[in-house]
Design a protein around this motif. Structure first.
Motif, PDB file in Angstrom:
ATOM      1  N   UNK A   1      -5.897   6.145  -0.742  1.00  0.00           N
ATOM      2  CA  UNK A   1      -4.491   5.824  -0.541  1.00  0.00           C
ATOM      3  C   UNK A   1      -4.305   4.318  -0.606  1.00  0.00           C
ATOM      4  N   UNK A   2      -3.055   3.890  -0.664  1.00  0.00           N
ATOM      5  CA  UNK A   2      -2.739   2.470  -0.655  1.00  0.00           C
ATOM      6  C   UNK A   2      -1.411   2.260   0.063  1.00  0.00           C
ATOM      7  N   UNK A   3      -1.235   1.046   0.549  1.00  0.00           N
ATOM      8  CA  UNK A   3       0.045   0.656   1.135  1.00  0.00           C
ATOM      9  C   UNK A   3       0.950   0.202  -0.002  1.00  0.00           C
ATOM     10  N   UNK A   4       2.191   0.675   0.039  1.00  0.00           N
ATOM     11  CA  UNK A   4       3.139   0.327  -1.015  1.00  0.00           C
ATOM     12  C   UNK A   4       4.399  -0.239  -0.384  1.00  0.00           C
ATOM     13  N   UNK A   5       4.480  -1.559  -0.203  1.00  0.00           N
ATOM     14  CA  UNK A   5       5.672  -2.158   0.403  1.00  0.00           C
ATOM     15  C   UNK A   5       6.911  -1.894  -0.450  1.00  0.00           C
ATOM     16  N   UNK A   6       7.951  -1.396   0.169  1.00  0.00           N
ATOM     17  CA  UNK A   6       9.237  -1.168  -0.501  1.00  0.00           C
ATOM     18  C   UNK A   6      10.321  -1.840   0.338  1.00  0.00           C
ATOM     19  N   UNK A   7      10.853  -2.942  -0.152  1.00  0.00           N
ATOM     20  CA  UNK A   7      11.820  -3.743   0.605  1.00  0.00           C
ATOM     21  C   UNK A   7      11.187  -4.120   1.946  1.00  0.00           C
TER      22      UNK A   7
ATOM     23  N   UNK B   1       2.919   4.610   2.620  1.00  0.00           N
ATOM     24  CA  UNK B   1       1.564   4.976   2.211  1.00  0.00           C
ATOM     25  C   UNK B   1       1.685   5.990   1.083  1.00  0.00           C
ATOM     26  N   UNK B   2       0.889   5.808   0.061  1.00  0.00           N
ATOM     27  CA  UNK B   2       0.914   6.725  -1.065  1.00  0.00           C
ATOM     28  C   UNK B   2      -0.505   6.919  -1.597  1.00  0.00           C
ATOM     29  N   UNK B   3      -0.694   8.004  -2.310  1.00  0.00           N
ATOM     30  CA  UNK B   3      -1.995   8.273  -2.913  1.00  0.00           C
ATOM     31  C   UNK B   3      -2.193   7.394  -4.138  1.00  0.00           C
ATOM     32  N   UNK B   4      -3.413   6.959  -4.348  1.00  0.00           N
ATOM     33  CA  UNK B   4      -3.779   6.297  -5.596  1.00  0.00           C
ATOM     34  C   UNK B   4      -4.035   7.379  -6.643  1.00  0.00           C
ATOM     35  N   UNK B   5      -4.165   7.016  -7.923  1.00  0.00           N
ATOM     36  CA  UNK B   5      -4.547   8.021  -8.921  1.00  0.00           C
ATOM     37  C   UNK B   5      -5.834   8.760  -8.532  1.00  0.00           C
ATOM     38  N   UNK B   6      -6.790   8.025  -7.962  1.00  0.00           N
ATOM     39  CA  UNK B   6      -8.034   8.658  -7.487  1.00  0.00           C
ATOM     40  C   UNK B   6      -7.727   9.663  -6.383  1.00  0.00           C
ATOM     41  N   UNK B   7      -6.822   9.313  -5.488  1.00  0.00           N
ATOM     42  CA  UNK B   7      -6.459  10.225  -4.411  1.00  0.00           C
ATOM     43  C   UNK B   7      -5.736  11.458  -4.910  1.00  0.00           C
ATOM     44  N   UNK B   8      -4.902  11.290  -5.942  1.00  0.00           N
ATOM     45  CA  UNK B   8      -4.153  12.436  -6.464  1.00  0.00           C
ATOM     46  C   UNK B   8      -5.078  13.454  -7.117  1.00  0.00           C
ATOM     47  N   UNK B   9      -6.291  13.035  -7.477  1.00  0.00           N
ATOM     48  CA  UNK B   9      -7.255  13.989  -8.029  1.00  0.00           C
ATOM     49  C   UNK B   9      -7.657  15.043  -7.002  1.00  0.00           C
TER      50      UNK B   9
END
Length: 213
Positions: free
Chosen positions: A66-72, A77-85
Motif C-alpha cells: 500500500x501507499x499513502x496518497x495525499x489528496x488536498x 491509503x491505497x493499494x499499489x499495483x503490487x498490492x492489487x495483485x
C-alpha cells in the motif's frame, strides 16, 4: 521488514511474512474496494486496536503493498499495483471461507466493504453475460449498496440511483447465494424483504451471484 520471520526460503512463507499478520488481509480487502482514510479503515474494522492498525499500515507500506496518497488536506491509503495483485487471492480465499461460514454470531456485523468483496467473490460473469442489464439496491444490515450488472461487468458502489429491484436482507442471505434457499422461499420466510420492484428479479440476482457452500 517483515513483522514475522519464519526462517524458511519459500515463496508461500514470504507471502505470509508480508500479509499474514492478523488484520493485514482485511485491510487489503477494504482497500480493494477503494482508497480509504485512516478513520474509514478503523470504522470498517471496529475491533482493531488503533496501535495495531497503525503498525499494519506501516508494515504494508514498507512491503510495497500500500501507499499513502495525499489528496488536498486528506491522506488516503491505497493499494499499489503490487498490492492489487492480491485481488484474486482475496477472492479465492473468500470463496474457500464461504464453505465454512456457518451461522452468524450475534455480535458479528456486515460492513459495506466486506459485502462488496463478497459480491465480487460470488459474481458469475459468464452467467450475467446472458442476462439483461440489471441494477439492484441492497441493504445488508447497515451496509447499503448499489449493485449494477451489465453483461459480464459488475459495479458495486455506495449511494442511490435508479434500480430494477431494491431489497433488504440479513446474514441469512447466505442461503440464497449458496443455492440452499430458493428465491421465492427467501421472500416468503422473510430472509429477503423486497422493498420495491418485481420480486421475481431476486431469481436473477441468485443466478448472478452464487457460491457453493
Amino acid at each position: 521488514m517483515a513483522a514475522r520471520d519464519y526462517g524458511q526460503y519459500c515463496n508461500v512463507t514470504r507471502a505470509l511474512e508480508l500479509v499474514g499478520e492478523r488484520w493485514a488481509l482485511l485491510i487489503v480487502r477494504d482497500l480493494l474496494v477503494g482508497p480509504r482514510r485512516y478513520g474509514e479503515l478503523a470504522a470498517g474494522l471496529p475491533r482493531i486496536p488503533s496501535n495495531i492498525l497503525a503498525a499494519r499500515l506501516k508494515e504494508l507500506q514498507e512491503a510495497g503493498v500500500i501507499r499513502r496518497a495525499p489528496r488536498s488536506r486528506v491522506v488516503l491509503y491505497e493499494l499499489t499495483p503490487y498490492g492489487r495483485e492480491l485481488e484474486p487471492v482475496v477472492l479465492a480465499l473468500g470463496a474457500w471461507g464461504f464453505k465454512a461460514m456457518g451461522e452468524p454470531r450475534e455480535e458479528q456485523i456486515v460492513t459495506p466493504d466486506s459485502m462488496t468483496i463478497a459480491l465480487r467473490t460470488a459474481f458469475r460473469p459468464r452467467v450475467a453475460a446472458d442476462l439483461p442489464a440489471t441494477a439492484y439496491a441492497a441493504r445488508f444490515g447497515s451496509a447499503e449498496l448499489l449493485i449494477r450488472v451489465d453483461g459480464p461487468a459488475l459495479d458495486v458502489t455506495r449511494g442511490d440511483g435508479p434500480v430494477d429491484l431494491a431489497f433488504a436482507a440479513g446474514p441469512d442471505i447466505r442461503g440464497l447465494i449458496s443455492g440452499e434457499l430458493a428465491p421465492d422461499r427467501a421472500i416468503a420466510t422473510g430472509v429477503v424483504e423486497v422493498l420495491r420492484g418485481p420480486g421475481d428479479l431476486l431469481g436473477r440476482f441468485a443466478n448472478t451471484f452464487h457460491l457453493a457452500a
